[in-house]
Design a protein around this motif. Structure first.
Motif, PDB file in Angstrom:
ATOM      1  N   ASN A 108       0.825  -1.214   0.000  1.00 20.05           N
ATOM      2  CA  ASN A 108       0.000   0.000   0.000  1.00 20.05           C
ATOM      3  C   ASN A 108       0.861   1.267   0.000  1.00 20.05           C
ATOM      4  O   ASN A 108       0.441   2.289  -0.531  1.00 20.05           O
ATOM      5  N   PHE A 109       2.057   1.188   0.570  1.00 18.98           N
ATOM      6  CA  PHE A 109       2.969   2.342   0.585  1.00 18.98           C
ATOM      7  C   PHE A 109       3.745   2.482  -0.721  1.00 18.98           C
ATOM      8  O   PHE A 109       4.129   3.579  -1.088  1.00 18.98           O
ATOM      9  N   THR A 110       4.009   1.366  -1.391  1.00 19.94           N
ATOM     10  CA  THR A 110       4.977   1.403  -2.491  1.00 19.94           C
ATOM     11  C   THR A 110       4.417   1.151  -3.887  1.00 19.94           C
ATOM     12  O   THR A 110       5.063   1.512  -4.868  1.00 19.94           O
ATOM     13  N   LEU A 111       3.255   0.507  -3.989  1.00 24.34           N
ATOM     14  CA  LEU A 111       2.733   0.143  -5.311  1.00 24.34           C
ATOM     15  C   LEU A 111       1.548   1.014  -5.703  1.00 24.34           C
ATOM     16  O   LEU A 111       0.768   1.440  -4.844  1.00 24.34           O
ATOM     17  N   ASP A 112       1.400   1.224  -7.003  1.00 24.50           N
ATOM     18  CA  ASP A 112       0.225   1.957  -7.470  1.00 24.50           C
ATOM     19  C   ASP A 112      -0.992   1.023  -7.443  1.00 24.50           C
ATOM     20  O   ASP A 112      -0.872  -0.188  -7.240  1.00 24.50           O
ATOM     21  N   ALA A 113      -2.166   1.604  -7.667  1.00 24.72           N
ATOM     22  CA  ALA A 113      -3.424   0.854  -7.557  1.00 24.72           C
ATOM     23  C   ALA A 113      -3.496  -0.294  -8.554  1.00 24.72           C
ATOM     24  O   ALA A 113      -4.019  -1.361  -8.238  1.00 24.72           O
ATOM     25  N   LYS A 114      -2.963  -0.098  -9.749  1.00 21.72           N
ATOM     26  CA  LYS A 114      -3.006  -1.149 -10.766  1.00 21.72           C
ATOM     27  C   LYS A 114      -2.206  -2.371 -10.312  1.00 21.72           C
ATOM     28  O   LYS A 114      -2.665  -3.513 -10.433  1.00 21.72           O
ATOM     29  N   ALA A 115      -1.026  -2.146  -9.764  1.00 19.36           N
ATOM     30  CA  ALA A 115      -0.191  -3.252  -9.271  1.00 19.36           C
ATOM     31  C   ALA A 115      -0.876  -3.938  -8.087  1.00 19.36           C
ATOM     32  O   ALA A 115      -0.866  -5.169  -7.979  1.00 19.36           O
ATOM     33  N   ARG A 116      -1.499  -3.158  -7.208  1.00 21.26           N
ATOM     34  CA  ARG A 116      -2.202  -3.748  -6.065  1.00 21.26           C
ATOM     35  C   ARG A 116      -3.389  -4.589  -6.542  1.00 21.26           C
ATOM     36  O   ARG A 116      -3.675  -5.641  -5.983  1.00 21.26           O
ATOM     37  N   TYR A 117      -4.081  -4.139  -7.598  1.00 17.69           N
ATOM     38  CA  TYR A 117      -5.206  -4.896  -8.142  1.00 17.69           C
ATOM     39  C   TYR A 117      -4.728  -6.234  -8.702  1.00 17.69           C
ATOM     40  O   TYR A 117      -5.366  -7.271  -8.482  1.00 17.69           O
ATOM     41  N   LYS A 118      -3.609  -6.234  -9.407  1.00 20.50           N
ATOM     42  CA  LYS A 118      -3.076  -7.485  -9.968  1.00 20.50           C
ATOM     43  C   LYS A 118      -2.735  -8.476  -8.847  1.00 20.50           C
ATOM     44  O   LYS A 118      -2.999  -9.673  -8.966  1.00 20.50           O
ATOM     45  N   ILE A 119      -2.169  -7.981  -7.754  1.00 20.34           N
ATOM     46  CA  ILE A 119      -1.846  -8.847  -6.603  1.00 20.34           C
ATOM     47  C   ILE A 119      -3.141  -9.366  -5.981  1.00 20.34           C
ATOM     48  O   ILE A 119      -3.249 -10.535  -5.605  1.00 20.34           O
ATOM     49  N   PHE A 120      -4.147  -8.490  -5.892  1.00 25.51           N
ATOM     50  CA  PHE A 120      -5.453  -8.899  -5.368  1.00 25.51           C
ATOM     51  C   PHE A 120      -6.013 -10.065  -6.187  1.00 25.51           C
ATOM     52  O   PHE A 120      -6.501 -11.047  -5.643  1.00 25.51           O
ATOM     53  N   LYS A 121      -5.935  -9.947  -7.513  1.00 20.11           N
ATOM     54  CA  LYS A 121      -6.454 -10.997  -8.399  1.00 20.11           C
ATOM     55  C   LYS A 121      -5.729 -12.325  -8.175  1.00 20.11           C
ATOM     56  O   LYS A 121      -6.327 -13.388  -8.273  1.00 20.11           O
ATOM     57  N   THR A 122      -4.439 -12.271  -7.868  1.00 23.05           N
ATOM     58  CA  THR A 122      -3.666 -13.482  -7.605  1.00 23.05           C
ATOM     59  C   THR A 122      -4.023 -14.069  -6.235  1.00 23.05           C
ATOM     60  O   THR A 122      -4.186 -15.270  -6.075  1.00 23.05           O
ATOM     61  N   THR A 123      -4.175 -13.187  -5.244  1.00 18.65           N
ATOM     62  CA  THR A 123      -4.476 -13.628  -3.876  1.00 18.65           C
ATOM     63  C   THR A 123      -5.888 -14.183  -3.762  1.00 18.65           C
ATOM     64  O   THR A 123      -6.128 -15.148  -3.047  1.00 18.65           O
ATOM     65  N   TYR A 124      -6.823 -13.557  -4.463  1.00 16.03           N
ATOM     66  CA  TYR A 124      -8.233 -13.944  -4.385  1.00 16.03           C
ATOM     67  C   TYR A 124      -8.753 -14.331  -5.775  1.00 16.03           C
ATOM     68  O   TYR A 124      -9.578 -13.627  -6.356  1.00 16.03           O
ATOM     69  N   PRO A 125      -8.266 -15.443  -6.345  1.00 13.72           N
ATOM     70  CA  PRO A 125      -8.716 -15.809  -7.699  1.00 13.72           C
ATOM     71  C   PRO A 125     -10.229 -16.032  -7.747  1.00 13.72           C
ATOM     72  O   PRO A 125     -10.811 -16.613  -6.845  1.00 13.72           O
ATOM     73  N   LYS A 126     -10.834 -15.519  -8.787  1.00 14.33           N
ATOM     74  CA  LYS A 126     -12.267 -15.696  -9.079  1.00 14.33           C
ATOM     75  C   LYS A 126     -13.190 -15.047  -8.054  1.00 14.33           C
ATOM     76  O   LYS A 126     -14.380 -15.351  -8.021  1.00 14.33           O
ATOM     77  N   ILE A 127     -12.656 -14.167  -7.210  1.00 12.03           N
ATOM     78  CA  ILE A 127     -13.540 -13.554  -6.213  1.00 12.03           C
ATOM     79  C   ILE A 127     -14.369 -12.424  -6.817  1.00 12.03           C
ATOM     80  O   ILE A 127     -15.375 -12.016  -6.251  1.00 12.03           O
TER      81      ILE A 127
END
Length: 194
Positions: free
Chosen positions: A144-163
């Motif tokens: 949250n301190f270092t990545l932009d929203a797009k990068a955080r969204y991509k990580i979200f998609k990996t952490t929570y697949p198909k959510i």
């Protein structure tokens, strides 16, 4: 109720004898919650550690204006509690609410403490679970301190697949700390880049 998924989950961390499995199963409690029901609310003491058999929950903080700040989603084979409140048996900082009809296995604080004595290797199991939760929390803070929203969204998609199909977009936006309009823009960028 079937506890096979839970025992399979445990066996990925520790091996229990059949006697230990029986003792553990005799102490767990199955509980069903309806969509929108709270498992714990801010200010109440979190009385149970909750393993999700089926369903989905969100953990969030609500500020004085009622704005939600979602810190976590939990789905099948995940834990869902206000961990700080459960461990310290003090009032919860977070709400845990069901986003779908949800079936849980619950352990009360006292039950778990007794199980640690009766099955000492369970302490190792819960130490590993808490370590993983702590590391995930630390990584999320750094992201949250270092990545932009797009990068955080991509990580979200990996952490929570198909959510995406299970959770409303405005909640995903809250988790990412952005508006739902900005989330729509990011999603279209990610789709177009694929």
């Amino acid at each position: 109720m079937d506890n096979t998924a839970f025992l399979n989950y445990i066996s990925s961390y520790i091996q229990l004898t059949s006697e230990e499995q029986s003792l553990l199963c005799s102490r767990l409690k199955f509980r069903n919650y309806l969509k929108n029901q709270y498992i714990v609310q801010q200010g109440d003491v979190c009385r149970s550690a909750n393993f999700i058999i089926s369903g989905c929950t969100k953990t969030f903080y609500a500020n004085n204006e009622g704005q939600e700040h979602i810190v976590m989603f939990s789905i099948e084979n995940w834990w869902s509690s206000d961990l700080g409140s459960f461990i310290t048996q003090t009032p919860a900082d977070f709400n845990v609410q069901c986003l779908e009809n949800t079936q849980l296995i619950q352990f009360t604080y006292d039950n778990l403490e007794a199980l640690y004595i009766e099955i000492p290797k369970l302490e190792r199991l819960f130490r590993k679970i808490i370590e993983r939760a702590f590391v995930a929390s630390q990584k999320r803070i750094v992201r949250n301190f270092t990545l932009d929203a797009k990068a955080r969204y991509k990580i979200f998609k990996t952490t929570y697949p198909k959510i995406d199909q299970r959770v409303p977009q405005y909640m995903i936006a809250s988790y990412l700390g952005i508006t739902k309009e900005f989330l729509s823009k990011i999603k279209s960028q990610v789709i177009n880049a694929s």
